[in-house]
Design a protein around this motif. Sequence first.
Motif, short mmCIF file in Angstrom:
data_model
loop_
_atom_site.label_atom_id
_atom_site.label_comp_id
_atom_site.label_asym_id
_atom_site.label_seq_id
_atom_site.Cartn_x
_atom_site.Cartn_y
_atom_site.Cartn_z
N SER A 103 0.83 -1.21 0.00
CA SER A 103 0.00 0.00 0.00
C SER A 103 0.87 1.26 0.00
N ASP A 104 2.07 1.20 0.59
CA ASP A 104 3.01 2.32 0.50
C ASP A 104 3.34 2.61 -0.96
N ARG A 105 3.55 1.56 -1.73
CA ARG A 105 3.89 1.73 -3.15
C ARG A 105 2.71 2.33 -3.92
N VAL A 106 1.51 1.84 -3.62
CA VAL A 106 0.32 2.37 -4.31
C VAL A 106 0.12 3.84 -3.93
N LEU A 107 0.27 4.15 -2.65
CA LEU A 107 0.10 5.53 -2.20
C LEU A 107 1.18 6.45 -2.78
N ALA A 108 2.34 5.87 -3.14
CA ALA A 108 3.41 6.65 -3.76
C ALA A 108 3.18 6.83 -5.26
N GLY A 109 2.09 6.24 -5.78
CA GLY A 109 1.75 6.46 -7.18
C GLY A 109 2.01 5.31 -8.11
N GLU A 110 2.54 4.20 -7.61
CA GLU A 110 2.78 3.05 -8.50
C GLU A 110 1.45 2.42 -8.89
N ASP A 111 1.39 1.95 -10.11
CA ASP A 111 0.21 1.25 -10.60
C ASP A 111 0.52 -0.25 -10.54
N LEU A 112 -0.01 -0.93 -9.55
CA LEU A 112 0.29 -2.34 -9.33
C LEU A 112 -0.93 -3.21 -9.64
N PRO A 113 -0.68 -4.46 -10.05
CA PRO A 113 -1.81 -5.37 -10.26
C PRO A 113 -2.44 -5.73 -8.91
N ARG A 114 -3.62 -6.34 -8.97
CA ARG A 114 -4.30 -6.75 -7.74
C ARG A 114 -3.39 -7.65 -6.93
N SER A 115 -3.54 -7.58 -5.63
CA SER A 115 -2.67 -8.30 -4.72
C SER A 115 -3.32 -9.59 -4.22
N ARG A 116 -2.55 -10.67 -4.22
CA ARG A 116 -3.02 -11.91 -3.60
C ARG A 116 -2.82 -11.86 -2.09
N GLY A 117 -2.01 -10.93 -1.63
CA GLY A 117 -1.78 -10.78 -0.19
C GLY A 117 -3.07 -10.50 0.56
N HIS A 118 -3.95 -9.76 -0.08
CA HIS A 118 -5.24 -9.48 0.56
C HIS A 118 -6.07 -10.75 0.69
N LEU A 119 -5.94 -11.64 -0.28
CA LEU A 119 -6.66 -12.91 -0.20
C LEU A 119 -6.13 -13.76 0.96
N HIS A 120 -4.83 -13.71 1.18
CA HIS A 120 -4.24 -14.43 2.33
C HIS A 120 -4.79 -13.85 3.64
N TYR A 121 -4.85 -12.54 3.69
CA TYR A 121 -5.36 -11.89 4.90
C TYR A 121 -6.83 -12.27 5.14
N VAL A 122 -7.62 -12.26 4.08
CA VAL A 122 -9.04 -12.62 4.20
C VAL A 122 -9.19 -14.08 4.62
N ALA A 123 -8.36 -14.96 4.06
CA ALA A 123 -8.42 -16.37 4.45
C ALA A 123 -8.09 -16.53 5.93
N LEU A 124 -7.07 -15.83 6.39
CA LEU A 124 -6.73 -15.89 7.82
C LEU A 124 -7.85 -15.30 8.67
N GLU A 125 -8.49 -14.25 8.19
CA GLU A 125 -9.62 -13.67 8.92
C GLU A 125 -10.76 -14.69 9.03
N ALA A 126 -11.01 -15.42 7.95
CA ALA A 126 -12.08 -16.43 7.97
C ALA A 126 -11.75 -17.55 8.98
N VAL A 127 -10.50 -17.98 8.98
CA VAL A 127 -10.08 -18.98 9.97
C VAL A 127 -10.22 -18.41 11.38
N LYS A 128 -9.84 -17.16 11.55
CA LYS A 128 -9.95 -16.52 12.86
C LYS A 128 -11.40 -16.49 13.34
N VAL A 129 -12.32 -16.18 12.43
CA VAL A 129 -13.74 -16.16 12.78
C VAL A 129 -14.18 -17.53 13.28
N VAL A 130 -13.80 -18.59 12.57
CA VAL A 130 -14.17 -19.94 12.98
C VAL A 130 -13.59 -20.26 14.36
N LEU A 131 -12.32 -19.91 14.56
CA LEU A 131 -11.68 -20.16 15.85
C LEU A 131 -12.33 -19.36 16.97
#
Length: 142
Positions: A103-131
């Motif tokens: 997000s630092d890079r995006v805020l600095a003006g870089e045009d980046l493709p969609r991130s899979r990192g957010h999918l990892h975070y969402v997956a961990l959030e889903a596991v956290k909800v179950v736990l």
Amino acid sequence: MNTTGAAIASAVVFVWLGMVMAISFLEAPLKFRAPGVPIPVGLGIGRLVFRALNIAETVLAAAVAVTVGAGGPPRSLAVLTGVLVALLVVQLGVVRPRLNRRSDRVLAGEDLPRSRGHLHYVALEAVKVVLLIALGVGLSAH
């Protein structure tokens, strides 16, 4: 584990669950769909909101761990608590720093493709909800 400690830990777990559900699965995706909110503004808001959530989660996780640990819990509740705390540590120590760098890079003006990192975070959030649900129910039944 005594009933008072179990009730307190259960209440804290369900508050934590509500915060995760409201922010991760409601606020976060919706802010990017709001008309007139450009990606950099959404990212800036998200960073502030998630920083606050993560501070609150750290406090809540510590409260649950101390309460459960002090109560001599059944093994299953101790394991659930440990896994939940470990998951939060991975999110805060590994996944979030990577997302922040991106997000630092995006805020600095870089045009980046969609991130899979957010999918990892969402997956961990889903596991956290179950736990959190499993731990909260387990503590409530104890």
